[in-house]
Design a protein around this motif. Structure first.
Motif, PDB file in Angstrom:
ATOM      1  N   ILE A 153       2.143  -0.315   0.054  1.00  0.00           N
ATOM      2  CA  ILE A 153       3.007   0.855   0.312  1.00  0.00           C
ATOM      3  C   ILE A 153       2.142   2.102   0.186  1.00  0.00           C
ATOM      4  CG2 ILE A 153       5.103   2.078  -0.394  1.00  0.00           C
ATOM      5  CD1 ILE A 153       6.125  -0.533  -1.595  1.00  0.00           C
ATOM      6  N   THR A 154       2.088   2.884   1.263  1.00  0.00           N
ATOM      7  CA  THR A 154       1.079   3.953   1.328  1.00  0.00           C
ATOM      8  C   THR A 154       1.693   5.331   1.569  1.00  0.00           C
ATOM      9  OG1 THR A 154       0.761   3.452   3.671  1.00  0.00           O
ATOM     10  CG2 THR A 154      -0.742   2.393   2.126  1.00  0.00           C
ATOM     11  N   PRO A 155       0.966   6.377   1.188  1.00  0.00           N
ATOM     12  CA  PRO A 155       1.459   7.754   1.310  1.00  0.00           C
ATOM     13  C   PRO A 155       0.989   8.416   2.611  1.00  0.00           C
ATOM     14  CG  PRO A 155      -0.535   7.758   0.030  1.00  0.00           C
ATOM     15  CD  PRO A 155      -0.338   6.338   0.492  1.00  0.00           C
ATOM     16  N   TRP A 156       1.421   9.667   2.807  1.00  0.00           N
ATOM     17  CA  TRP A 156       1.126  10.376   4.054  1.00  0.00           C
ATOM     18  C   TRP A 156      -0.162  11.193   3.989  1.00  0.00           C
ATOM     19  CZ3 TRP A 156       0.710  15.291   2.505  1.00  0.00           C
ATOM     20  CH2 TRP A 156       1.461  15.689   1.392  1.00  0.00           C
ATOM     21  N   ASN A 157      -0.724  11.419   2.796  1.00  0.00           N
ATOM     22  CA  ASN A 157      -1.830  12.398   2.743  1.00  0.00           C
ATOM     23  C   ASN A 157      -3.158  11.862   3.274  1.00  0.00           C
ATOM     24  OD1 ASN A 157      -2.085  10.788   0.497  1.00  0.00           O
ATOM     25  ND2 ASN A 157      -2.693  12.433  -0.878  1.00  0.00           N
ATOM     26  N   VAL A 179       2.466  -4.028   5.496  1.00  0.00           N
ATOM     27  CA  VAL A 179       2.142  -2.625   5.210  1.00  0.00           C
ATOM     28  C   VAL A 179       3.376  -1.778   5.474  1.00  0.00           C
ATOM     29  CG1 VAL A 179       0.700  -0.660   5.871  1.00  0.00           C
ATOM     30  CG2 VAL A 179      -0.242  -2.985   5.964  1.00  0.00           C
ATOM     31  N   LYS A 180       3.713  -0.937   4.488  1.00  0.00           N
ATOM     32  CA  LYS A 180       4.830  -0.003   4.668  1.00  0.00           C
ATOM     33  C   LYS A 180       4.261   1.414   4.529  1.00  0.00           C
ATOM     34  CE  LYS A 180       8.276   2.667   3.418  1.00  0.00           C
ATOM     35  NZ  LYS A 180       7.611   3.922   3.822  1.00  0.00           N
ATOM     36  N   PRO A 181       3.996   2.090   5.665  1.00  0.00           N
ATOM     37  CA  PRO A 181       3.430   3.443   5.589  1.00  0.00           C
ATOM     38  C   PRO A 181       4.495   4.476   5.273  1.00  0.00           C
ATOM     39  CG  PRO A 181       3.766   2.830   7.873  1.00  0.00           C
ATOM     40  CD  PRO A 181       4.219   1.642   7.048  1.00  0.00           C
ATOM     41  N   ALA A 182       4.048   5.676   4.951  1.00  0.00           N
ATOM     42  CA  ALA A 182       4.987   6.772   4.671  1.00  0.00           C
ATOM     43  C   ALA A 182       5.743   7.144   5.945  1.00  0.00           C
ATOM     44  CB  ALA A 182       4.215   7.980   4.161  1.00  0.00           C
ATOM     45  N   GLU A 183       6.965   7.597   5.770  1.00  0.00           N
ATOM     46  CA  GLU A 183       7.789   7.944   6.942  1.00  0.00           C
ATOM     47  C   GLU A 183       7.264   9.173   7.680  1.00  0.00           C
ATOM     48  OE1 GLU A 183       8.525   7.357   3.819  1.00  0.00           O
ATOM     49  OE2 GLU A 183      10.491   8.137   3.273  1.00  0.00           O
ATOM     50  N   GLN A 184       6.411   9.982   6.998  1.00  0.00           N
ATOM     51  CA  GLN A 184       5.851  11.171   7.654  1.00  0.00           C
ATOM     52  C   GLN A 184       4.718  10.816   8.618  1.00  0.00           C
ATOM     53  OE1 GLN A 184       6.291  10.758   4.383  1.00  0.00           O
ATOM     54  NE2 GLN A 184       7.225  12.565   3.463  1.00  0.00           N
ATOM     55  N   ASP A 212      13.160   2.769   6.743  1.00  0.00           N
ATOM     56  CA  ASP A 212      13.919   3.135   5.560  1.00  0.00           C
ATOM     57  C   ASP A 212      13.206   2.680   4.271  1.00  0.00           C
ATOM     58  OD1 ASP A 212      15.735   3.269   3.493  1.00  0.00           O
ATOM     59  OD2 ASP A 212      17.426   2.517   4.674  1.00  0.00           O
ATOM     60  N   ALA A 213      12.615   3.659   3.552  1.00  0.00           N
ATOM     61  CA  ALA A 213      11.784   3.325   2.388  1.00  0.00           C
ATOM     62  C   ALA A 213      12.548   2.505   1.349  1.00  0.00           C
ATOM     63  CB  ALA A 213      11.245   4.606   1.754  1.00  0.00           C
ATOM     64  N   GLN A 214      13.794   2.882   1.117  1.00  0.00           N
ATOM     65  CA  GLN A 214      14.525   2.185   0.049  1.00  0.00           C
ATOM     66  C   GLN A 214      14.865   0.759   0.443  1.00  0.00           C
ATOM     67  OE1 GLN A 214      17.740   4.412  -1.590  1.00  0.00           O
ATOM     68  NE2 GLN A 214      16.429   6.175  -1.948  1.00  0.00           N
ATOM     69  N   SER A 230       0.671  -3.218  -3.933  1.00  0.00           N
ATOM     70  CA  SER A 230      -0.234  -2.106  -4.198  1.00  0.00           C
ATOM     71  C   SER A 230       0.439  -0.855  -3.639  1.00  0.00           C
ATOM     72  CB  SER A 230      -1.587  -2.337  -3.529  1.00  0.00           C
ATOM     73  OG  SER A 230      -2.413  -1.206  -3.763  1.00  0.00           O
ATOM     74  N   PHE A 231       0.591   0.136  -4.502  1.00  0.00           N
ATOM     75  CA  PHE A 231       1.348   1.333  -4.136  1.00  0.00           C
ATOM     76  C   PHE A 231       0.525   2.572  -4.428  1.00  0.00           C
ATOM     77  CE2 PHE A 231       4.037   4.819  -5.829  1.00  0.00           C
ATOM     78  CZ  PHE A 231       4.800   5.102  -4.700  1.00  0.00           C
ATOM     79  N   THR A 232       0.521   3.518  -3.512  1.00  0.00           N
ATOM     80  CA  THR A 232      -0.010   4.862  -3.784  1.00  0.00           C
ATOM     81  C   THR A 232       1.094   5.846  -3.461  1.00  0.00           C
ATOM     82  OG1 THR A 232      -2.267   4.197  -3.248  1.00  0.00           O
ATOM     83  CG2 THR A 232      -1.782   6.557  -3.204  1.00  0.00           C
ATOM     84  N   GLY A 233       1.440   6.689  -4.422  1.00  0.00           N
ATOM     85  CA  GLY A 233       2.512   7.651  -4.192  1.00  0.00           C
ATOM     86  C   GLY A 233       2.914   8.317  -5.487  1.00  0.00           C
ATOM     87  N   SER A 234       4.163   8.738  -5.547  1.00  0.00           N
ATOM     88  CA  SER A 234       4.600   9.535  -6.688  1.00  0.00           C
ATOM     89  C   SER A 234       4.810   8.670  -7.939  1.00  0.00           C
ATOM     90  CB  SER A 234       5.910  10.242  -6.340  1.00  0.00           C
ATOM     91  OG  SER A 234       6.893   9.278  -6.060  1.00  0.00           O
ATOM     92  N   THR A 235       4.705   9.303  -9.087  1.00  0.00           N
ATOM     93  CA  THR A 235       4.912   8.590 -10.347  1.00  0.00           C
ATOM     94  C   THR A 235       6.354   8.076 -10.437  1.00  0.00           C
ATOM     95  OG1 THR A 235       3.149   9.795 -11.441  1.00  0.00           O
ATOM     96  CG2 THR A 235       4.823   8.856 -12.864  1.00  0.00           C
ATOM     97  N   ASP A 236       7.305   8.848  -9.932  1.00  0.00           N
ATOM     98  CA  ASP A 236       8.707   8.413 -10.010  1.00  0.00           C
ATOM     99  C   ASP A 236       8.936   7.113  -9.253  1.00  0.00           C
ATOM    100  OD1 ASP A 236       9.379  10.499 -11.564  1.00  0.00           O
ATOM    101  OD2 ASP A 236      10.328  11.702  -9.984  1.00  0.00           O
ATOM    102  N   VAL A 237       8.427   7.059  -8.013  1.00  0.00           N
ATOM    103  CA  VAL A 237       8.615   5.823  -7.239  1.00  0.00           C
ATOM    104  C   VAL A 237       7.799   4.692  -7.879  1.00  0.00           C
ATOM    105  CG1 VAL A 237       8.284   4.709  -4.993  1.00  0.00           C
ATOM    106  CG2 VAL A 237       9.204   7.020  -5.095  1.00  0.00           C
ATOM    107  N   GLY A 238       6.618   4.996  -8.382  1.00  0.00           N
ATOM    108  CA  GLY A 238       5.814   3.974  -9.062  1.00  0.00           C
ATOM    109  C   GLY A 238       6.570   3.345 -10.222  1.00  0.00           C
ATOM    110  N   LYS A 239       7.242   4.177 -11.005  1.00  0.00           N
ATOM    111  CA  LYS A 239       8.002   3.642 -12.150  1.00  0.00           C
ATOM    112  C   LYS A 239       9.166   2.768 -11.666  1.00  0.00           C
ATOM    113  CE  LYS A 239       6.689   7.253 -15.402  1.00  0.00           C
ATOM    114  NZ  LYS A 239       7.040   8.492 -16.084  1.00  0.00           N
ATOM    115  N   LEU A 240       9.784   3.190 -10.553  1.00  0.00           N
ATOM    116  CA  LEU A 240      10.872   2.395  -9.988  1.00  0.00           C
ATOM    117  C   LEU A 240      10.343   1.013  -9.564  1.00  0.00           C
ATOM    118  CD1 LEU A 240      13.838   2.369  -8.805  1.00  0.00           C
ATOM    119  CD2 LEU A 240      12.796   3.075  -6.640  1.00  0.00           C
ATOM    120  N   LEU A 241       9.170   1.010  -8.940  1.00  0.00           N
ATOM    121  CA  LEU A 241       8.609  -0.262  -8.477  1.00  0.00           C
ATOM    122  C   LEU A 241       8.258  -1.170  -9.657  1.00  0.00           C
ATOM    123  CD1 LEU A 241       6.311   0.885  -5.503  1.00  0.00           C
ATOM    124  CD2 LEU A 241       8.708   0.215  -5.459  1.00  0.00           C
TER     125      LEU A 241
END
Ligand code: ADP
Length: 485
Positions: A153-157, A179-184, A212-214, A230-241
């Motif tokens: 799961i990957t971010p947009w930056n 692979v689940k890329p960022a929606e942006q 749909d990310a969720q 393997s996830f790169t992104g926000s701490t909030d979503v990381g904790k959810l995972l």
């Protein structure tokens, strides 16, 4: 020489070696953050299609992991070469979809390629061990085996490099992936899928699902077939995972938020420190998790550093990343602009001085001026959380002990920078900074051969380097008994 890639609509997702639409025909838009224009529509997938992708990856697993590492390496090498062949088209697409200046986009294509090349070779070095036995009639061996189907799961930056950094390691180790890329940034991910297909990577070995990310996230996390995320992104979503992974006991690697300190000690080379500060702060308009977020400057250098830093910042051009001479492109969306604005207003209201910039930029709705704030205090929001924008707050300090304490007083622990020419201080700071990556006398540290990752709330696991591939293997212990009997 660039071969032009034709990204013609309709854009589809890549599952089991086929180009597919959403089952319900749903699509969503990829938007140019510089202009607000719709670039294209891509499939808006949900649980059902994700399930198909997981099944495809599961079917492909046994053939892929039973190949030799060098054969898998050849596919990755070819994949990487194709990134090079299409460098210019990939860079243009990246600038359009994510906003970073073309020069940086070209750099990201090379950076993304470097992970494919690195892991193409690293797969063949996944050595095991033979352990001196505890008894004469047994032999003890350790093997490293692919964990199985992975969700990435990957971010947009860094929409190319964050995929290849994970995918290169996973595929080299013998895993298959969804692979689940960022929606942006779906188009960048689908462009990579095109090149992976062209490289001849067998069907199902990697799949790309946009949407749909969720719903996608929940399907990946609840599947017992997916053994690793393997996830790169926000701490909030990381904790959810982390919590969602508990029911199926998955292996996780998490690269989460940062809040990097940048320390300029009294013995620093000031010009070097200013150059490093520009690179570390304003790359990708401040939208990297290792961007310096707070600048601690020794009181003896504070005024001269502020003056030289402001002068360099004033030379940065803000604009559409496709234009020559642009140094700072747009932020990813309006919410990002609002966060930068909030941090500046909060600091100014509490007594900070705006030394340069401080507002939205006339280039357009998602643009923010490169900004320098002086006399920033611990009570201000910008010293407490990641900005992810082009704002540099300056803080005075007077002793090593004080600055180390302040630098470490955060839940995050990804990257920390400092400038000093004193070798004793360099090693002392390296020991005492509670970060996964400590960078002395440089503003950039990321490369394929070095371990990238954090501690504390910035996550766990490492990417790139000889350590990165270990995230995708299980250790298997084999005891062969009955020897000599
Ligand atoms: P950011 O705030 O930088 O966009 P996010 O953590 O929201 O970072 O996003 C990083 C990646 O995580 C993206 O691919 C995003 O789609 C995905 N994501 C967001 N929410 C979830 C979720 N609930 N489950 C799984 N993935 C998610």
């Amino acid at each position: 020489m660039d071969k032009s890639l034709e990204f013609t609509p309709p854009h589809r997702c890549y599952i089991d070696g086929a180009w597919v639409e959403s089952d319900k025909g749903l699509r969503f838009s990829s938007i140019d953050p510089a202009t607000g224009d719709i670039l294209a529509e891509v499939p808006d997938l949900g649980a059902l299609e994700t399930q198909s992708a997981i099944s495809a990856a599961a079917r492909a697993l046994s053939d892929w992991r039973s190949r030799t590492a060098s054969e898998r390496g050849l596919f990755l090498r070819r994949f990487g070469e194709l990134l090079g062949d299409h460098k210019e088209s990939l860079a243009q697409l990246l600038t359009r979809e994510q906003g970073k200046p073309l020069l940086e986009s070209r750099g990201e294509v090379s950076y993304a390629q470097s992970f494919l090349f690195w892991f193409a070779e690293e797969g063949a070095r996944l050595y095991g061990d033979i352990i001196p036995s505890h008894t004469i009639d047994a032999r003890l061996l350790v093997m490293k085996q692919a964990v199985g189907v992975c969700a990435l799961i990957t971010p947009w930056n860094f929409p190319y490099a964050m995929i290849t950094r994970k995918l290169g390691a996973a595929l080299a180790a013998g895993c298959t992936a969804v692979v689940k890329p960022a929606e942006q940034t779906p188009l960048c991910a689908l462009a990579l899928a095109r090149l992976g297909e062209e490289a001849g990577i067998p069907r199902g070995v990697f799949n790309v699902v946009t949407g749909d990310a969720q719903a996608i996230g929940k399907t990946l996390m609840s599947s017992d077939i997916v053994r690793k995320v393997s996830f790169t992104g926000s701490t909030d979503v990381g904790k959810l995972l982390i919590s969602q992974s508990a029911a199926t006991v998955k292996k996780l690697s998490l690269e989460l938020g940062g809040h990097a300190p940048f320390i300029v000690c009294e013995d620093a080379d000031l010009d070097e420190a200013v150059s490093g500060a520009i690179l570390s702060k304003f790359r990708n308009s401040g939208q990297t998790c290792v961007c310096a977020n707070r600048f601690y400057i020794h009181e003896s250098l504070y005024d001269s550093f502020a003056e030289r830093f402001a002068e360099k910042i004033s030379e940065l051009n803000v604009g559409n990343g496709l234009l020559p001479n642009t140094h700072l492109g747009p932020l990813i969306d309006l919410a990002a602009v609002e966060k930068s604005e909030r941090h500046v207003c909060d600091a100014r209201d509490k007594g900070a001085k705006v030394l340069f910039g401080g507002s939205r930029d006339k280039a357009g709705g998602n643009f923010f001026q490169p900004t320098l704030l002086g006399e920033v205090e611990d009570s201000m929001q910008i010293l407490q959380e990641e900005t992810f924008g082009p704002i540099a707050p300056l803080v005075r300090f007077s002793s090593d002990e004080e600055v180390l304490r302040r630098a470490n007083s955060t839940p995050y622990g990804l990257a920390a920078y400092f400038y000093s020419r004193d070798v004793g201080r360099v090693f002392q700071f390296a020991d005492d900074l509670d970060y996964g990556m400590v960078i002395a006398n440089s503003g950039v540290s990321s490369n394929a051969c070095a371990p990238f990752g954090g501690v504390k709330h910035s996550g766990y696991g490492r990417e790139g380097s000889k350590y990165g591939i270990l995230e995708y293997v299980d250790i298997k212990y084999l005891l062969v008994g009955g020897i000599g009997s």
